[in-house]
Motif scaffolding. Structure first.
Motif, PDB file in Angstrom:
ATOM      1  N   LYS A 211     -17.662 -10.564  46.592  1.00 51.51           N
ATOM      2  CA  LYS A 211     -17.940  -9.475  45.825  1.00 51.51           C
ATOM      3  C   LYS A 211     -19.395  -9.918  45.093  1.00 51.51           C
ATOM      4  CE  LYS A 211     -14.535 -10.161  43.389  1.00 51.51           C
ATOM      5  NZ  LYS A 211     -13.364  -9.880  41.892  1.00 51.51           N
ATOM      6  N   PRO A 212     -20.393  -8.968  44.955  1.00 53.82           N
ATOM      7  CA  PRO A 212     -20.255  -7.456  44.826  1.00 53.82           C
ATOM      8  C   PRO A 212     -20.371  -6.740  46.315  1.00 53.82           C
ATOM      9  CG  PRO A 212     -22.348  -8.054  44.132  1.00 53.82           C
ATOM     10  CD  PRO A 212     -21.877  -9.354  44.347  1.00 53.82           C
ATOM     11  N   ASP A 213     -20.311  -7.633  47.507  1.00 55.73           N
ATOM     12  CA  ASP A 213     -20.174  -6.899  48.577  1.00 55.73           C
ATOM     13  C   ASP A 213     -18.688  -6.120  48.488  1.00 55.73           C
ATOM     14  OD1 ASP A 213     -19.515  -6.608  51.531  1.00 55.73           O
ATOM     15  OD2 ASP A 213     -21.439  -7.409  51.825  1.00 55.73           O
ATOM     16  N   PRO A 214     -18.641  -5.098  49.092  1.00 57.55           N
ATOM     17  CA  PRO A 214     -17.270  -4.384  49.017  1.00 57.55           C
ATOM     18  C   PRO A 214     -16.332  -4.825  50.014  1.00 57.55           C
ATOM     19  CG  PRO A 214     -18.756  -2.895  49.942  1.00 57.55           C
ATOM     20  CD  PRO A 214     -19.804  -3.995  49.577  1.00 57.55           C
ATOM     21  N   ALA A 215     -16.810  -5.678  51.053  1.00 59.00           N
ATOM     22  CA  ALA A 215     -16.042  -6.046  52.143  1.00 59.00           C
ATOM     23  C   ALA A 215     -14.750  -6.582  51.750  1.00 59.00           C
ATOM     24  CB  ALA A 215     -16.899  -6.927  52.991  1.00 59.00           C
TER      25      ALA A 215
ATOM     26  N   GLU B  70     -11.107  -5.161  52.497  1.00 58.83           N
ATOM     27  CA  GLU B  70     -10.137  -5.995  53.477  1.00 58.83           C
ATOM     28  C   GLU B  70      -8.819  -6.186  52.835  1.00 58.83           C
ATOM     29  OE1 GLU B  70      -8.430  -8.587  56.315  1.00 58.83           O
ATOM     30  OE2 GLU B  70      -9.890  -6.918  56.336  1.00 58.83           O
ATOM     31  N   THR B  71      -8.611  -6.315  51.230  1.00 54.40           N
ATOM     32  CA  THR B  71      -7.674  -6.189  50.608  1.00 54.40           C
ATOM     33  C   THR B  71      -6.828  -4.923  50.611  1.00 54.40           C
ATOM     34  OG1 THR B  71      -8.951  -7.745  49.147  1.00 54.40           O
ATOM     35  CG2 THR B  71      -6.612  -6.846  48.137  1.00 54.40           C
ATOM     36  N   GLN B  72      -7.817  -3.891  50.632  1.00 53.63           N
ATOM     37  CA  GLN B  72      -7.007  -2.572  50.821  1.00 53.63           C
ATOM     38  C   GLN B  72      -6.329  -2.609  52.423  1.00 53.63           C
ATOM     39  OE1 GLN B  72      -9.704   0.755  51.339  1.00 53.63           O
ATOM     40  NE2 GLN B  72      -8.206   2.095  50.436  1.00 53.63           N
ATOM     41  N   ARG B  73      -7.100  -2.833  53.299  1.00 52.80           N
ATOM     42  CA  ARG B  73      -6.751  -2.976  54.721  1.00 52.80           C
ATOM     43  C   ARG B  73      -5.218  -3.432  54.851  1.00 52.80           C
ATOM     44  NH1 ARG B  73      -6.095  -5.748  59.203  1.00 52.80           N
ATOM     45  NH2 ARG B  73      -6.938  -7.214  58.404  1.00 52.80           N
TER      46      ARG B  73
ATOM     47  N   THR C 104     -18.947  -4.006  42.439  1.00 50.66           N
ATOM     48  CA  THR C 104     -18.161  -4.020  43.916  1.00 50.66           C
ATOM     49  C   THR C 104     -17.453  -2.664  44.011  1.00 50.66           C
ATOM     50  OG1 THR C 104     -17.667  -6.222  43.534  1.00 50.66           O
ATOM     51  CG2 THR C 104     -15.966  -5.112  44.988  1.00 50.66           C
ATOM     52  N   ALA C 105     -16.706  -2.219  42.863  1.00 51.24           N
ATOM     53  CA  ALA C 105     -16.169  -0.813  42.901  1.00 51.24           C
ATOM     54  C   ALA C 105     -17.084   0.126  43.046  1.00 51.24           C
ATOM     55  CB  ALA C 105     -15.517  -0.521  41.341  1.00 51.24           C
ATOM     56  N   GLN C 106     -18.161   0.150  42.607  1.00 43.02           N
ATOM     57  CA  GLN C 106     -19.346   1.254  42.835  1.00 43.02           C
ATOM     58  C   GLN C 106     -19.694   1.226  44.330  1.00 43.02           C
ATOM     59  OE1 GLN C 106     -23.206   0.709  40.544  1.00 43.02           O
ATOM     60  NE2 GLN C 106     -22.915   2.615  39.992  1.00 43.02           N
TER      61      GLN C 106
END
Length: 222
Positions: A144-148, A152-155, A174-176
């Protein structure tokens, strides 16, 4: 329910700064460097252990990418892997997580803290039971702040939608970058005023979080 609630760790669920500060100063003092103040170390927290160490080394007058950095990073990771004795939960965290779990939300964790100390502190504070999916700062090449890491957590959670809950500029960015709602815990490690961080809503007490999430996710009136 398809919604994932993904949490940051340091400064959001736990106050780990005392352990981070103590571990860093043990390393610095052992090699003959001057210790740093708590405020200095807090100012460097948020972007992962390599960045933290680079900034601490630089504050001591050494190159942030030289041999001293590599030595201090290795020693800090050894010191910090099981440093749990000074870390505490923020008030109301367990009750809020229990309420959210009962409500049917899936809970996940996405932190820039390395995975080994993350799991150690989750076990120590009996939080591991809430988080079947945990992404640490060394779980992916990106932090973070890269959204990857958030994606990945969501996936791994297998849910269609998510809300991210964190405390800092890094979490807000990150969220943005991920284009997801962000709930800001205002009592953590942010460096600037609340109104300078993009967020959907903010809260200062974890007892308010379940109601806030219910409010945000409620269907719009026809």
């Amino acid at each position: 329910m398809t919604l994932s609630l993904i949490f940051d760790l340091d400064g959001t669920l736990i106050d780990s700064l005392p352990d981070i500060h103590a571990a860093m100063n043990r390393v610095l003092v052992a090699r003959g460097s001057a210790p740093l103040s708590r405020a200095q170390v807090q100012g460097f927290v948020g972007k992962g252990a390599p960045n933290l160490v680079a900034r601490c080394v630089e504050a001591g007058g050494d190159a942030p990418d030289g041999p001293v950095y590599a030595e201090v990073l290795a020693a800090f990771l050894r010191e910090y892997e099981d440093a749990t004795g000074l870390t505490t939960l923020y008030p109301g965290v367990v009750a809020a997580l229990e309420a959210l779990s009962r409500a049917g939300y899936a809970l996940g964790l996405c932190t820039n803290k390395p995975l080994a100390p993350t799991m150690a502190i989750l076990r120590h504070l009996d939080l591991a039971r809430f988080f079947p999916v945990v992404i640490g700062g060394d779980s992916l090449p990106q932090k973070k702040p890269d959204p990857a890491p958030l994606f990945e957590t969501q996936r791994r959670m297998g849910r269609a939608d998510m809300i991210f809950i964190g405390d800092s500029e890094v979490d807000a960015a990150t969220a943005q970058a991920a284009g997801v709602p962000f709930l800001l815990y205002t009592e953590g490690y942010r460096k600037g005023p609340v109104d300078t961080l993009p967020h959907s809503a903010s809260f200062a007490d974890f007892k308010d979080l379940p109601g806030l999430i219910a409010q945000i996710t409620a269907p719009a009136a026809p």
